[in-house]
Write an enzyme that holds these catalytic residues in place. Structure first.
Site, PDB file in Angstrom:
ATOM      1  N   GLU A   1       0.847  -1.180  -0.036  1.00 26.41           N
ATOM      2  CA  GLU A   1      -0.038  -0.062  -0.120  1.00 26.41           C
ATOM      3  C   GLU A   1       0.837   1.358  -0.103  1.00 26.41           C
ATOM      4  O   GLU A   1       0.479   2.172  -0.596  1.00 26.41           O
ATOM      5  CB  GLU A   1      -0.989   0.001   1.005  1.00 26.41           C
TER       6      GLU A   1
ATOM      7  N   HIS B   1      -4.478  -6.106 -11.640  1.00 24.93           N
ATOM      8  CA  HIS B   1      -4.010  -6.877 -10.815  1.00 24.93           C
ATOM      9  C   HIS B   1      -3.601  -8.117 -11.462  1.00 24.93           C
ATOM     10  O   HIS B   1      -2.925  -8.988 -10.878  1.00 24.93           O
ATOM     11  CB  HIS B   1      -5.339  -7.279  -9.693  1.00 24.93           C
TER      12      HIS B   1
END
Length: 679
Positions: free
Chosen positions: A370, A457
């Site tokens: 993140e 992704h």
């Protein structure tokens, strides 16, 4: 493809930089367009292969030193714009500055036109210590100019269309929509446009920041992307770890004063606001289980600290923005929220508690993933869609993996598996595999012309696989008790150079070579440039980068790879738009005996905004032609392919040519590189 200029097409390759980052619905948890002025490797050679050239290492700047460099660049931005030949209505906005030990400055700019932000107009200017401009990397080569600054479509109309699009994609609210007028330059000719951002929540409870780009003259949707980007993580597997906290009176808080003041907050199952700063009378946090709310807080606080240290000690980077200031963390988001996300708008990381609030997604690779989204946003700003979006996600996987190895935590050892501790699938399998991404059932092992159409992704698998091969090499091996067996697209082996070197190459490319529209071909160019500057263009590291990319079907092997000989021409040749004539690029082959082989390998790297326009031929020394690619309807950008030609009737030595012609109107590009490999 028809040469008619009336053909319809959509722009789904290069968005502006993303505003934030998350895990995208559980199955996808963590799950281009033109790279103009592509970077080239520095001619400077490292003193010895295997050792970094110290001249090309970024120096560690204090926050005040960095601020001073930014002020200097800001003061000279008008002159820089003039020197770059920008138009009278164009202005530069300084975003970041990286300084090398030899005094070279890499200054990253965004751009405005008539006061409007230019999305896809970012660029990097490399300036030598002498003040001489060495190179300029642009997200687009198109001239930024529009016929009129007066919209023909109202802002309200654009907003309504964007809201309908968000609702169709599952957004639960539209009250936060906002629009701004921009110049959209990320996919072809710049146009006046609206950027509308729709807030609320996505269907899985993740905050929504759907960006919709609408042509202000026609009302046509030009592009859309989700500004909240997604990640992956482990839960409660770091064991007993040290935490840096703050004592005020008799109260301790999760406030890390030694790392920019990073704070960790408890949302207590809320979905908005900052939450409450974790505080208590004891400096022992949590009990290792979800029965104590501070357990997740301790995991997140530890993960943020290790990530900060990883960037500082590995790359000399001080925080996400490299300005010495910390982001903050929020835990216990929502109820049974199986996700975590980075959000630029709050400059913070947020973690859900998992299914049944039983497994908070708060651990090393989550924090590393993140926070790395934040680093990407504040450097290259890779657009979160298409191939650049896959590179964005892969960058977070790559650095998240680096964080996990850096931590050297005996409870959660370093590996090349993503999300192996979460077991969201309920079968004990990781979410993603860097050694063979397709093992997750959706990710791409190798590049193909349609890979940018995959969810980011899954398109990230190409870069993840490249990084694994560059670090560890191909074939079967066991690392930290985990078995891997990495294949290659061409069946040839790759010898790894080690994770530490691979990280240095990727970081330098991200911070000095990539722009918002970088695609896989341009990532190859950028990482080769980075490897050339750090280790030398004749080094084993440089050749390994070539071979690792070739092993995932991006470009060709290094000369002599696999026992063959490669001849290359990397000079750019512009391809005129239809009805222009064909252009050629030549390679002179010498030192071969007899005829060419029956399996001559022709590797082609062409940057073009509509690959279907292109007809490509190989021309032998005697003038014989071999068709490599016909023009056909294909809106995907660029051509990066290796063709096998039976050229056994041709004399090997002589001048071979790659001939390219654009047979469809409205799009342009250039031959970036091509190679002939004689096995």
């Amino acid at each position: 493809m028809s040469s008619s200029s009336s053909r319809r097409r959509t722009s789904h390759t290069t968005p502006r930089r993303a505003a934030g980052i998350a895990l995208a619905g559980v199955a996808a948890l963590i799950a281009t367009a033109v790279q103009s002025g592509a970077a080239s490797a520095s001619p400077a050679q490292a003193p010895h292969s295997g050792k970094i050239n110290p001249a090309h290492v970024a120096v560690k700047l204090t926050p005040s030193q960095r601020a001073e460099l930014i002020r200097d660049a800001d003061g000279a931005k008008a002159r820089t714009a003039k020197d770059l030949g920008l138009g009278a209505q164009e202005k530069l906005v300084v975003k970041d500055v990286v300084k090398d030990a030899d005094g070279t400055l890499h200054t990253r700019y965004e751009r405005t036109y008539a006061g409007l932000p230019v999305l896809g107009g970012d660029l990097v200017v490399d300036t030598a210590r002498s003040g001489q401009t060495e190179r300029v990397l642009k997200a687009t080569d198109a001239t930024v100019k529009v016929a009129s600054l007066t919209p023909k479509v109202s802002k309200a109309t654009a907003e309504k269309q964007a809201v309908r699009r968000a609702e169709a994609l599952g957004s639960k609210a539209s009250a936060d929509q906002s629009s701004r007028t921009v110049i959209w330059a990320a996919s072809g000719k710049p146009v006046l446009a609206y950027e509308t951002v729709i807030g609320g929540l996505q269907d899985d409870g993740t905050p929504n920041q759907l960006h919709v780009i609408t042509d202000a003259s026609t009302g046509k949707e030009l592009f859309r992307y989700q500004g909240i980007e997604t990640g992956v993580g482990n839960t409660q597997y770091s064991g007993q770890v040290p935490l840096t906290t703050t004592l005020s009176g008799s109260t301790y808080t999760l406030n890390d004063g030694s790392r920019g003041g990073h704070k960790t907050y408890n949302l207590n199952h809320g979905t908005s606001g900052t939450g409450t700063l974790f505080s208590q009378s004891s400096d022992t946090w949590g009990n290792g289980t979800t029965s104590n709310a501070a357990t997740a807080g301790a995991d997140a606080h530890y993960g943020a600290a290790v990530t900060w240290d990883f960037y500082k000690n590995t790359f000399g980077r001080s925080g996400i923005r490299n300005d010495g200031r910390a982001a903050y963390s929020r835990v216990h988001y929502g109820n049974s929220y199986v996700n975590a996300f980075w959000d630029d708008s709050c400059f913070c990381m947020t973690y859900g508690d998992g299914s049944g609030n039983a497994d908070p997604l708060t651990s090393l690779d989550v924090a590393g993933h993140e926070m790395s989204h934040g680093v990407t946003s504040n450097t290259a700003g890779l657009n979160y869609s298409g191939e650049s979006g896959g590179l964005n996600e892969a960058t977070s996987d790559i650095f998240g993996t680096g964080v996990e190895f850096y931590a050297n935590n005996s409870t959660d050892v370093g590996d090349y598996l993503i999300g192996e501790k979460i077991d969201i699938n309920g079968d004990g399998t990781p979410l993603r595999y860097m050694d063979k991404p397709s093992k997750d059932g959706a990710s791409a092992d190798y590049w193909s012309s349609g890979v940018g159409n995959k969810d980011v992704h899954y398109s990230s698998g190409v870069a993840n696989h490249f990084f694994y091969l560059l670090s560890e090499g191909s074939g079967a091996k066991v690392i930290n008790g985990v078995s891997y067996n990495s294949p290659t697209s061409d069946g040839l082996p790759v010898t790894g150079i080690g994770r530490d070197k691979a990280l240095q190459i990727w970081y330098r490319a991200l911070t000095t070579k990539f722009t918002s529209t970088t695609n896989y071909a341009a990532a190859r160019t950028g990482t080769l440039a980075a490897a050339g500057e750090l280790y030398g263009t004749s080094s084993a590291e440089y050749k390994a980068v070539q071979d690792a990319w070739a092993a995932v079907s991006v470009g060709s092997r290094s000369g002599g790879g696999g026992g063959g000989t490669t001849f290359e021409n990397s000079s750019d040749v512009q391809i005129p738009d239809y009805p222009g004539s064909a252009v050629t690029s030549s390679i002179t082959v010498s030192g071969r005996s007899g005829n060419a082989p029956s399996n001559l390998q022709v590797s082609v790297d062409i940057v073009h905004t509509w690959s279907g326009d292109l007809q490509i031929d190989l021309v032998a020394p005697d003038g014989s032609t071999y068709r490599l690619k016909n023009s056909a309807y294909d809106p995907t950008p660029d051509v990066h392919a290796t063709y096998t030609v039976n050229a056994s009737s041709e004399t090997a030595n002589g001048t071979w040519k790659l001939r390219v012609q654009d047979l469809g109107a409205q799009d342009t590009g250039y031959i970036d590189d091509w190679k002939l490999t004689f096995p």
